[in-house]
Design a protein around this motif. Structure first.
Motif, PDB file in Angstrom:
ATOM      1  N   ASP A 387      23.498  42.499  44.846  1.00  0.00           N
ATOM      2  CA  ASP A 387      22.971  41.345  44.135  1.00  0.00           C
ATOM      3  C   ASP A 387      24.113  40.515  43.533  1.00  0.00           C
ATOM      4  O   ASP A 387      25.294  40.792  43.770  1.00  0.00           O
ATOM      5  N   LEU A 388      23.794  39.494  42.759  1.00  0.00           N
ATOM      6  CA  LEU A 388      24.799  38.564  42.247  1.00  0.00           C
ATOM      7  C   LEU A 388      25.732  39.193  41.217  1.00  0.00           C
ATOM      8  O   LEU A 388      26.745  38.592  40.855  1.00  0.00           O
ATOM      9  N   GLU A 389      25.396  40.379  40.722  1.00  0.00           N
ATOM     10  CA  GLU A 389      26.267  41.080  39.784  1.00  0.00           C
ATOM     11  C   GLU A 389      27.009  42.232  40.444  1.00  0.00           C
ATOM     12  O   GLU A 389      27.652  43.031  39.761  1.00  0.00           O
ATOM     13  N   GLY A 390      26.907  42.314  41.779  1.00  0.00           N
ATOM     14  CA  GLY A 390      27.601  43.368  42.502  1.00  0.00           C
ATOM     15  C   GLY A 390      26.913  44.713  42.464  1.00  0.00           C
ATOM     16  O   GLY A 390      27.495  45.733  42.849  1.00  0.00           O
ATOM     17  N   VAL A 391      25.658  44.755  42.029  1.00  0.00           N
ATOM     18  CA  VAL A 391      24.892  46.001  41.998  1.00  0.00           C
ATOM     19  C   VAL A 391      24.205  46.187  43.347  1.00  0.00           C
ATOM     20  O   VAL A 391      23.603  45.243  43.876  1.00  0.00           O
ATOM     21  N   PRO A 392      24.271  47.383  43.936  1.00  0.00           N
ATOM     22  CA  PRO A 392      23.636  47.601  45.245  1.00  0.00           C
ATOM     23  C   PRO A 392      22.136  47.323  45.208  1.00  0.00           C
ATOM     24  O   PRO A 392      21.451  47.616  44.226  1.00  0.00           O
ATOM     25  N   ALA A 393      21.636  46.740  46.290  1.00  0.00           N
ATOM     26  CA  ALA A 393      20.204  46.470  46.419  1.00  0.00           C
ATOM     27  C   ALA A 393      19.424  47.776  46.399  1.00  0.00           C
ATOM     28  O   ALA A 393      19.856  48.782  46.968  1.00  0.00           O
ATOM     29  N   GLN A 394      18.265  47.760  45.764  1.00  0.00           N
ATOM     30  CA  GLN A 394      17.462  48.975  45.629  1.00  0.00           C
ATOM     31  C   GLN A 394      15.984  48.678  45.844  1.00  0.00           C
ATOM     32  O   GLN A 394      15.498  47.611  45.451  1.00  0.00           O
ATOM     33  N   LYS A 395      15.274  49.648  46.422  1.00  0.00           N
ATOM     34  CA  LYS A 395      13.820  49.566  46.490  1.00  0.00           C
ATOM     35  C   LYS A 395      13.259  49.879  45.116  1.00  0.00           C
ATOM     36  O   LYS A 395      13.676  50.824  44.448  1.00  0.00           O
ATOM     37  N   VAL A 396      12.291  49.059  44.665  1.00  0.00           N
ATOM     38  CA  VAL A 396      11.701  49.243  43.339  1.00  0.00           C
ATOM     39  C   VAL A 396      10.186  49.293  43.465  1.00  0.00           C
ATOM     40  O   VAL A 396       9.561  48.352  43.963  1.00  0.00           O
ATOM     41  N   SER A 397       9.595  50.400  43.015  1.00  0.00           N
ATOM     42  CA  SER A 397       8.140  50.516  42.975  1.00  0.00           C
ATOM     43  C   SER A 397       7.650  49.802  41.721  1.00  0.00           C
ATOM     44  O   SER A 397       7.983  50.198  40.597  1.00  0.00           O
ATOM     45  N   LEU A 398       6.865  48.751  41.892  1.00  0.00           N
ATOM     46  CA  LEU A 398       6.441  47.916  40.774  1.00  0.00           C
ATOM     47  C   LEU A 398       5.044  48.261  40.262  1.00  0.00           C
ATOM     48  O   LEU A 398       4.828  48.406  39.062  1.00  0.00           O
ATOM     49  N   ILE A 399       4.097  48.358  41.187  1.00  0.00           N
ATOM     50  CA  ILE A 399       2.706  48.633  40.822  1.00  0.00           C
ATOM     51  C   ILE A 399       2.201  49.792  41.669  1.00  0.00           C
ATOM     52  O   ILE A 399       2.353  49.783  42.893  1.00  0.00           O
ATOM     53  N   GLU A 400       1.621  50.765  41.016  1.00  0.00           N
ATOM     54  CA  GLU A 400       1.023  51.903  41.715  1.00  0.00           C
ATOM     55  C   GLU A 400      -0.431  52.035  41.269  1.00  0.00           C
ATOM     56  O   GLU A 400      -0.706  52.198  40.079  1.00  0.00           O
ATOM     57  N   ASP A 401      -1.336  51.917  42.237  1.00  0.00           N
ATOM     58  CA  ASP A 401      -2.781  52.007  41.957  1.00  0.00           C
ATOM     59  C   ASP A 401      -3.177  51.077  40.823  1.00  0.00           C
ATOM     60  O   ASP A 401      -3.951  51.426  39.924  1.00  0.00           O
ATOM     61  N   GLY A 402      -2.625  49.852  40.861  1.00  0.00           N
ATOM     62  CA  GLY A 402      -2.992  48.824  39.896  1.00  0.00           C
ATOM     63  C   GLY A 402      -2.205  48.844  38.598  1.00  0.00           C
ATOM     64  O   GLY A 402      -2.309  47.909  37.801  1.00  0.00           O
ATOM     65  N   ILE A 403      -1.396  49.879  38.359  1.00  0.00           N
ATOM     66  CA  ILE A 403      -0.672  50.035  37.092  1.00  0.00           C
ATOM     67  C   ILE A 403       0.771  49.573  37.257  1.00  0.00           C
ATOM     68  O   ILE A 403       1.482  50.019  38.156  1.00  0.00           O
ATOM     69  N   LEU A 404       1.215  48.689  36.362  1.00  0.00           N
ATOM     70  CA  LEU A 404       2.595  48.205  36.391  1.00  0.00           C
ATOM     71  C   LEU A 404       3.535  49.306  35.919  1.00  0.00           C
ATOM     72  O   LEU A 404       3.423  49.796  34.791  1.00  0.00           O
TER      73      LEU A 404
END
Length: 596
Positions: A387-404
């Protein structure tokens, strides 16, 4: 494997490694930046005042081609080279520093919606010549100026956070991340400008055949940049970034002055993935013909009932409604006198307060994964490695079964997330104003085939006692910076006043469907009443097929590749739509001259 084959492979590997080392050693821009940033960390200090504890510098070395045409004639054709340095210099420490303090009027308007400079970063132009001494001088001067500004902001911020409770409640200013070292050698970038001028000219000429079209344009832009990110923690990243955008738009006006606009856009990371001239000509014709149908269509007075979103509209709906829920927003530290003005806006934005709460139907789960380059044979626009700060791209789970579960963030910590998840995307290399989505995947466990979804939709309309149901296939997308900033300004002013903001989702391709025959009839001049993210809890069924929507994003200051992958059909149990006033514009006093 023979000894000869093994030897050849080893030789090739050694040759590749040697070329990488040689390329980096001879990268004048990279070396000038590296040498000056560490000298500044060691030596930069005003008497009896804080030294910098962290310096991050990003350079964008960009070549840009822009071609515009209207009604078959070029209106602009330009190629440019530029180098911009962005400096993020911090005094204090990771828990409290000079960043994220104060804002001007523009920052107040744009909070949470786009790039802005809120203390802690400045931008300087650099020479496009590979002159080591001149580059060192320019980098030195920019860092020096930023240090002086940082000291002033740090003092102001300490005064604003003056009580023990405020300091104890403050989440910190910078996460600690592992250093990253990655160097991608530059490559040759060529573009046939004359060929693209001919293509854009021909495609824009399609609109000459439609007398009711009063404005039209076709835009082509191509960018190749070398992006450098270096910071004093040891991170050093150099990457190549290519992007290509084509935008077609047209506005049609009828005899009463009512106007409608439609557009189409294409975004690609590789020029070979753009549509050819013939496909673009067909798309221009489709835009013009759709405007004719919209202008000739009818409307309805009021509708309450099931709404089916199809194709592109399904991706626009979910990503548009989730935007402020799944992306971290930095609320700046303000002087006491300004805090009261910002309070309503803070409450509207939520700022991650919904983590752990239900924000969609239970059948919906959402994740964002910038590491995926291709999905179902389609290349994704949101892919990146760092990303723009040099941090490696990562998969992020945002919502699971409707819950943030969490939100997309960058290196500014919050109470609930103390590490970056590699989604600093809006801003400049080395400095990020905010996080953003990349490849957003919306998944459902309540699915059916397309025909079954359509059947259940019509059955539900009958239960409501309706003669027809509403299907939305596309929303209007603002294309100009002026349109986007107008929308942002209106939303920000409403929030500042404490009013609840309906998201700017304006139906463009909308149809009524006869519940008995299934016949679709196009409608116009409809708007949703108070549409907000709450309707995502009312999703009852989706198709088992998916739609991939690649776009250049909507950041006012940059084109950010974004992909949204959602069910191709989304059925919402109940929504209200009503007639909106026609988009009337003053007609020209005399008829436009015809085209030969």
């Amino acid at each position: 494997m023979t000894v000869i084959k093994i030897g050849v492979r080893i030789f090739v590997l050694i040759l590749i490694l040697f070329s990488l080392v040689y390329s980096q050693k001879n990268d004048v821009l990279f070396n000038a930046l590296k040498d000056e940033i560490y000298r500044s960390l060691d030596e930069l200090q005003m008497e009896d005042l804080e030294k910098p504890y962290f310096i991050s510098c990003g350079i964008t070395d960009k070549r840009f081609v822009s071609i515009n045409a209207s009604f078959g004639a070029l209106t602009d054709s330009d190629i440019s080279n530029s180098r911009n340095l962005q400096v993020d210099l911090r005094v204090g420490d990771y828990n409290l520093d000079n960043s994220n303090y104060g804002m001007d009027m523009f920052g107040t308007i744009a909070i949470g919606m786009g790039p802005m400079n809120m203390g802690g970063s400045s931008q300087c132009r650099l020479t496009t010549d590979d002159d080591y001494d001149i580059l060192r001088h320019q980098i030195w001067y920019c860092i020096d100026q930023e240090y002086k500004d940082a000291l002033e902001d740090y003092a102001g911020k300490q005064a604003a956070l003056s009580t023990p409770d405020e300091l104890e409640d403050y989440p910190g200013d910078l996460t600690k991340e592992e250093k990253v070292e990655f160097y991608e050698p530059p490559h040759v970038w060529n573009i046939n400008k004359t060929e693209w001028e001919n293509t854009i000219r021909e495609v824009s000429g399609v609109f000459k055949k439609y007398p009711s079209i009063k404005e039209s344009g076709v835009e082509f832009s191509a960018k190749y940049s070398r992006d450098y990110i270096l910071n004093t923690e040891g991170t050093a990243v150099a990457t190549n970034d290519e992007s290509y955008t084509i935008l077609l738009n047209a506005t049609m006006q009828d005899e009463e002055g009512n106007a409608k606009s439609n557009n189409a856009s294409y975004f690609a990371r590789d020029m070979t993935d753009l549509p050819g001239r013939e496909e673009l000509v067909m798309k221009a014709k489709a835009i013009a013909e759709s405007l004719k149908m919209i202008m000739a269509s009818d409307t309805v007075g009021y509708y309450v009932g099931p709404v089916l979103f199809e194709g592109k509209a399904s991706t626009q709906l979910v990503s548009g409604l989730l935007a402020k829920k799944i992306v971290s927003i930095d609320m700046p530290v303000l002087e006491k006198s300004k805090q009261m003005f910002m309070k309503p806006m803070i409450e509207q934005l939520g700022l991650g307060s919904d983590i752990g709460k239900k924000i969609t139907a239970r059948c919906i789960s959402v994740y964002d994964d910038p590491t995926i380059k291709e999905y179902n044979g389609i290349k994704l626009a949101g892919q990146y490695e760092y990303d723009l700060e040099g941090v490696p791209a990562q998969k992020v789970s945002l919502i699971e079964d409707g819950i943030l579960q969490q939100v997309l963030n960058h290196r500014r910590p919050s109470k609930k997330q103390t590490q970056s998840n590699g989604h600093a995307r809006i801003g400049s290399p080395g400095v990020s104003a905010m996080a953003n989505i990349s490849n957003l995947f919306i998944k459902s466990n309540e699915t059916a085939g397309r025909d079954e979804v359509k059947k259940q939709f019509l059955d539900l309309c009958k239960e409501y006692g309706l003669e027809y149901g509403i299907v939305v296939k596309d929303f209007y997308s603002p294309t100009s910076r002026k349109e986007m900033m107008k929308t942002l300004f209106s939303s920000a002013m409403s929030m500042a006043g404490g009013s609840k903001v309906s998201l700017p989702l304006e139906p463009l391709m909308v149809y009524k469907v006869d519940v008995k025959t299934g016949k679709e009839t196009m409608l116009k001049n409809l708007k949703f009443d108070n549409i907000d993210e709450g309707i995502l809890k009312d999703i009852i069924l989706t198709s088992d097929t998916e739609f991939v929507n690649n776009s250049g994003g909507t950041a006012p200051q940059a084109s950010v590749g974004v992909s949204v992958i959602a069910p191709e059909m989304i059925l919402v149990e109940e929504l209200a739509l009503s007639r909106k006033s026609a988009d009337s514009e003053e007609k020209p006093l005399i008829e436009k001259p015809g085209f030969k």
